[in-house]
Design a protein around this motif. Structure first.
Motif, PDB file in Angstrom:
ATOM      1  N   ARG A   1     -13.316   6.471  -4.778  1.00 11.95           N
ATOM      2  CA  ARG A   1     -12.566   7.713  -4.526  1.00 11.95           C
ATOM      3  C   ARG A   1     -11.146   7.406  -4.091  1.00 11.95           C
ATOM      4  NH1 ARG A   1     -17.954   9.135  -1.292  1.00 11.95           N
ATOM      5  NH2 ARG A   1     -17.845   6.859  -1.319  1.00 11.95           N
ATOM      6  N   ARG A   2     -10.188   8.011  -4.792  1.00  9.43           N
ATOM      7  CA  ARG A   2      -8.767   7.765  -4.503  1.00  9.43           C
ATOM      8  C   ARG A   2      -8.013   9.090  -4.610  1.00  9.43           C
ATOM      9  NH1 ARG A   2      -4.246   8.420  -8.358  1.00  9.43           N
ATOM     10  NH2 ARG A   2      -2.511   7.538  -7.198  1.00  9.43           N
ATOM     11  N   TYR A   3      -7.100   9.339  -3.704  1.00  9.74           N
ATOM     12  CA  TYR A   3      -6.353  10.594  -3.714  1.00  9.74           C
ATOM     13  C   TYR A   3      -4.867  10.316  -3.601  1.00  9.74           C
ATOM     14  CZ  TYR A   3     -11.006  11.469  -1.994  1.00  9.74           C
ATOM     15  OH  TYR A   3     -12.360  11.448  -1.848  1.00  9.74           O
ATOM     16  N   ASP A   4      -4.103  10.932  -4.479  1.00  9.24           N
ATOM     17  CA  ASP A   4      -2.647  10.884  -4.377  1.00  9.24           C
ATOM     18  C   ASP A   4      -2.241  12.099  -3.549  1.00  9.24           C
ATOM     19  OD1 ASP A   4       0.053  11.069  -4.682  1.00  9.24           O
ATOM     20  OD2 ASP A   4       0.047  11.226  -6.866  1.00  9.24           O
ATOM     21  N   THR A   5      -2.016  11.890  -2.252  1.00  6.14           N
ATOM     22  CA  THR A   5      -1.752  13.050  -1.385  1.00  6.14           C
ATOM     23  C   THR A   5      -0.362  13.642  -1.616  1.00  6.14           C
ATOM     24  OG1 THR A   5      -0.964  11.704   0.463  1.00  6.14           O
ATOM     25  CG2 THR A   5      -3.317  12.217   0.420  1.00  6.14           C
TER      26      THR A   5
ATOM     27  N   LEU B   1       0.867  -1.181   0.000  1.00 10.67           N
ATOM     28  CA  LEU B   1       0.000   0.000   0.000  1.00 10.67           C
ATOM     29  C   LEU B   1       0.902   1.228   0.000  1.00 10.67           C
ATOM     30  CD1 LEU B   1      -1.287  -2.230   2.223  1.00 10.67           C
ATOM     31  CD2 LEU B   1      -3.073  -0.505   2.320  1.00 10.67           C
ATOM     32  N   LEU B   2       0.798   2.064  -1.009  1.00  5.95           N
ATOM     33  CA  LEU B   2       1.652   3.248  -1.034  1.00  5.95           C
ATOM     34  C   LEU B   2       1.209   4.231   0.048  1.00  5.95           C
ATOM     35  CD1 LEU B   2       2.345   3.930  -4.800  1.00  5.95           C
ATOM     36  CD2 LEU B   2       3.336   2.252  -3.233  1.00  5.95           C
ATOM     37  N   GLY B   3       2.203   4.738   0.762  1.00  2.00           N
ATOM     38  CA  GLY B   3       1.929   5.541   1.955  1.00  2.00           C
ATOM     39  C   GLY B   3       1.338   6.909   1.694  1.00  2.00           C
ATOM     40  N   ASP B   4       1.283   7.326   0.432  1.00  2.00           N
ATOM     41  CA  ASP B   4       0.713   8.645   0.135  1.00  2.00           C
ATOM     42  C   ASP B   4      -0.542   8.519  -0.725  1.00  2.00           C
ATOM     43  OD1 ASP B   4       1.920   7.728  -2.164  1.00  2.00           O
ATOM     44  OD2 ASP B   4       2.807   9.650  -2.710  1.00  2.00           O
ATOM     45  N   ASP B   5      -1.025   7.306  -0.900  1.00  3.88           N
ATOM     46  CA  ASP B   5      -2.160   7.048  -1.782  1.00  3.88           C
ATOM     47  C   ASP B   5      -3.356   6.663  -0.916  1.00  3.88           C
ATOM     48  OD1 ASP B   5      -3.366   6.736  -4.226  1.00  3.88           O
ATOM     49  OD2 ASP B   5      -1.821   5.415  -5.031  1.00  3.88           O
ATOM     50  N   LEU B   6      -4.402   7.479  -0.911  1.00  4.34           N
ATOM     51  CA  LEU B   6      -5.545   7.199  -0.046  1.00  4.34           C
ATOM     52  C   LEU B   6      -6.724   6.661  -0.836  1.00  4.34           C
ATOM     53  CD1 LEU B   6      -5.816  10.113   2.531  1.00  4.34           C
ATOM     54  CD2 LEU B   6      -4.226   8.200   2.430  1.00  4.34           C
ATOM     55  N   ILE B   7      -7.301   5.575  -0.319  1.00  7.56           N
ATOM     56  CA  ILE B   7      -8.558   5.046  -0.851  1.00  7.56           C
ATOM     57  C   ILE B   7      -9.623   5.406   0.175  1.00  7.56           C
ATOM     58  CG2 ILE B   7      -9.815   2.948  -1.506  1.00  7.56           C
ATOM     59  CD1 ILE B   7      -7.476   3.601  -3.408  1.00  7.56           C
ATOM     60  N   ASP B   8     -10.666   6.083  -0.269  1.00  2.00           N
ATOM     61  CA  ASP B   8     -11.713   6.494   0.658  1.00  2.00           C
ATOM     62  C   ASP B   8     -12.276   5.275   1.375  1.00  2.00           C
ATOM     63  OD1 ASP B   8     -14.365   7.398   1.653  1.00  2.00           O
ATOM     64  OD2 ASP B   8     -13.808   9.233   0.599  1.00  2.00           O
ATOM     65  N   GLU B   9     -12.414   5.381   2.692  1.00  2.00           N
ATOM     66  CA  GLU B   9     -12.813   4.181   3.452  1.00  2.00           C
ATOM     67  C   GLU B   9     -14.236   3.739   3.143  1.00  2.00           C
ATOM     68  OE1 GLU B   9     -12.135   5.634   7.518  1.00  2.00           O
ATOM     69  OE2 GLU B   9     -14.269   5.341   7.839  1.00  2.00           O
ATOM     70  N   ARG B  10     -15.009   4.581   2.446  1.00  2.69           N
ATOM     71  CA  ARG B  10     -16.369   4.164   2.053  1.00  2.69           C
ATOM     72  C   ARG B  10     -16.337   3.270   0.821  1.00  2.69           C
ATOM     73  NH1 ARG B  10     -18.190  10.322   2.140  1.00  2.69           N
ATOM     74  NH2 ARG B  10     -16.017  10.431   1.472  1.00  2.69           N
ATOM     75  N   ASP B  11     -15.191   3.177   0.165  1.00  4.32           N
ATOM     76  CA  ASP B  11     -15.062   2.354  -1.048  1.00  4.32           C
ATOM     77  C   ASP B  11     -14.131   1.175  -0.767  1.00  4.32           C
ATOM     78  OD1 ASP B  11     -16.592   4.251  -2.549  1.00  4.32           O
ATOM     79  OD2 ASP B  11     -14.804   5.510  -2.607  1.00  4.32           O
ATOM     80  N   VAL B  12     -14.495   0.003  -1.280  1.00  4.95           N
ATOM     81  CA  VAL B  12     -13.715  -1.200  -0.977  1.00  4.95           C
ATOM     82  C   VAL B  12     -12.774  -1.509  -2.130  1.00  4.95           C
ATOM     83  CG1 VAL B  12     -13.877  -3.687  -0.587  1.00  4.95           C
ATOM     84  CG2 VAL B  12     -15.489  -2.144   0.526  1.00  4.95           C
ATOM     85  N   LEU B  13     -11.508  -1.747  -1.839  1.00  4.99           N
ATOM     86  CA  LEU B  13     -10.573  -2.132  -2.884  1.00  4.99           C
ATOM     87  C   LEU B  13      -9.683  -3.302  -2.447  1.00  4.99           C
ATOM     88  CD1 LEU B  13      -9.141  -1.845  -5.585  1.00  4.99           C
ATOM     89  CD2 LEU B  13      -7.806   0.040  -4.639  1.00  4.99           C
ATOM     90  N   LEU B  14      -8.956  -3.106  -1.346  1.00  4.92           N
ATOM     91  CA  LEU B  14      -7.952  -4.105  -0.976  1.00  4.92           C
ATOM     92  C   LEU B  14      -8.577  -5.481  -0.684  1.00  4.92           C
ATOM     93  CD1 LEU B  14      -4.923  -4.354  -0.605  1.00  4.92           C
ATOM     94  CD2 LEU B  14      -5.186  -3.650   1.775  1.00  4.92           C
ATOM     95  N   GLU B  15      -9.723  -5.478  -0.025  1.00  2.00           N
ATOM     96  CA  GLU B  15     -10.395  -6.749   0.284  1.00  2.00           C
ATOM     97  C   GLU B  15     -10.722  -7.490  -1.017  1.00  2.00           C
ATOM     98  OE1 GLU B  15     -11.026  -3.900   1.759  1.00  2.00           O
ATOM     99  OE2 GLU B  15     -11.719  -4.162   3.823  1.00  2.00           O
TER     100      GLU B  15
END
Ligand code: UTP
Length: 293
Positions: free
Chosen positions: A254-258, A128-142
């Motif tokens: 929703r994904r953000y490259d912080t 998991l890249l430390g500056d890449d956020l996946i909104d917790e309302r959206d499922v990806l890693l699972e």
């Protein structure tokens, strides 16, 4: 073998965010009141990963301290009876067992992942890249872990991007599968020159990797930007169909490259407006602001 380990690279220089990142890792930049890296660790824990390895670099102290005890602060908040803030301070301490390894020189994401080889051993693992956020309302890693279990292969996350933005990402060549949100990857190219991207599917910062990636990364020569690119290692796995090949899960949430200033601002607005404590007031102010701009 169930996946329990996650590797979180956080050793990049963060040059797009200078001067803020001169003395502080970009992964510590706050999104509202929580550093980006904490959202990433929380996501890994939610996905059932219990053994986390962070790859850190220069200025690593802030990262380690954030997940360590802060005994003076805890005692002060306890003495004041400030339970809410005490819980906020303890939350990051108690989240997970964190291990650290140092990447001495930021020679690229592939090089950072290779630092995890000793810790990971011969088992599949998440990155998991430390500056890449996946909104917790959206499922990806699972979902990626489920696809890994189904296919016994490497799984990466893909997102559709505008053609004019493709040169900023790793871009995949894909074939459809019997699953709507899953594609088989036949090739990957890091930051293709403008107009040469093979698709509009870009690699984003979540991976479930087979351990066969390690010897491949060891043999990977510096690529785009003179860095050892994880994308190049993945391309070798995909084109050689090694250890089950590579699949992509197409993410439309929703994904953000912080690490990118504009995306960072978007992340703050998205998170702040969805917070119970700040959202209503912030939204009211935002509406007023928009009406006058
Ligand atoms: P980025 O390419 O976004 O990081 O890497 P960067 O090089 O720090 O960014 P800029 O372009 O200079 O602003 C994505 C992730 O990989 C990590 C970063 O910390 C980030 O979490 N990374 C990158 C490493 O750990 N080591 C590296 O050598 C490069």
């Amino acid at each position: 073998m169930p996946i329990t380990k996650a590797v979180i690279p956080a050793a990049g220089l963060g040059t797009r965010f200078l001067p803020a990142t001169k003395a502080m890792p970009k992964e510590m930049l706050p999104v509202v009141d929580t550093p980006a890296i904490q959202y990433v660790v929380e996501e890994a824990v939610r996905a059932g990963l219990s053994d986390l390895l962070m790859v850190t670099g220069r200025n690593k102290n802030a990262l380690e301290n954030h997940f360590d005890r802060a005994t003076e602060l805890e005692a002060m908040l306890e003495a004041k009876g400030d339970q809410r803030r005490l819980e906020a301070v303890l939350r990051s301490t108690n989240l997970a067992t964190l291990h650290y390894v140092r990447q001495r020189d930021p020679l690229g994401l592939g090089h950072a992942v290779l630092r995890a080889q000793m810790h990971v051993g011969h088992e599949p693992f998440a990155v998991l890249l430390g500056d890449d956020l996946i909104d917790e309302r959206d499922v990806l890693l699972e979902r990626m872990i489920a696809v890994h279990d189904m296919k016994n292969a490497t799984v990466i996350a893909l997102m559709e991007v505008e053609p004019q933005a493709a040169h900023l990402y790793g871009i995949a060549t894909v074939e459809t599968t019997d699953l709507d949100d899953v594609v088989k990857i036949t090739g990957l190219v890091e930051k293709p020159a403008s107009g040469t991207a093979p698709s509009n599917l870009a690699v984003i910062g979540r991976y479930v990797l087979q351990p066969e990636i390690f010897p491949i990364l060891e043999a990977t020569k510096p690529g785009s930007g003179g860095e050892i690119q994880l994308t190049d290692g993945l391309n070798a796995l995909a084109t050689g169909d090694i250890a089950g090949g590579v699949y992509g899960v197409i993410f439309s949430g929703r994904r953000y490259d912080t690490g990118d200033r504009l995306d960072y601002l978007k992340a703050i607005v998205q998170v702040a407006t969805s917070r119970e404590d700040l959202g209503p007031d912030f939204l009211a102010w935002l509406r007023q602001f928009m009406a006058t701009h």
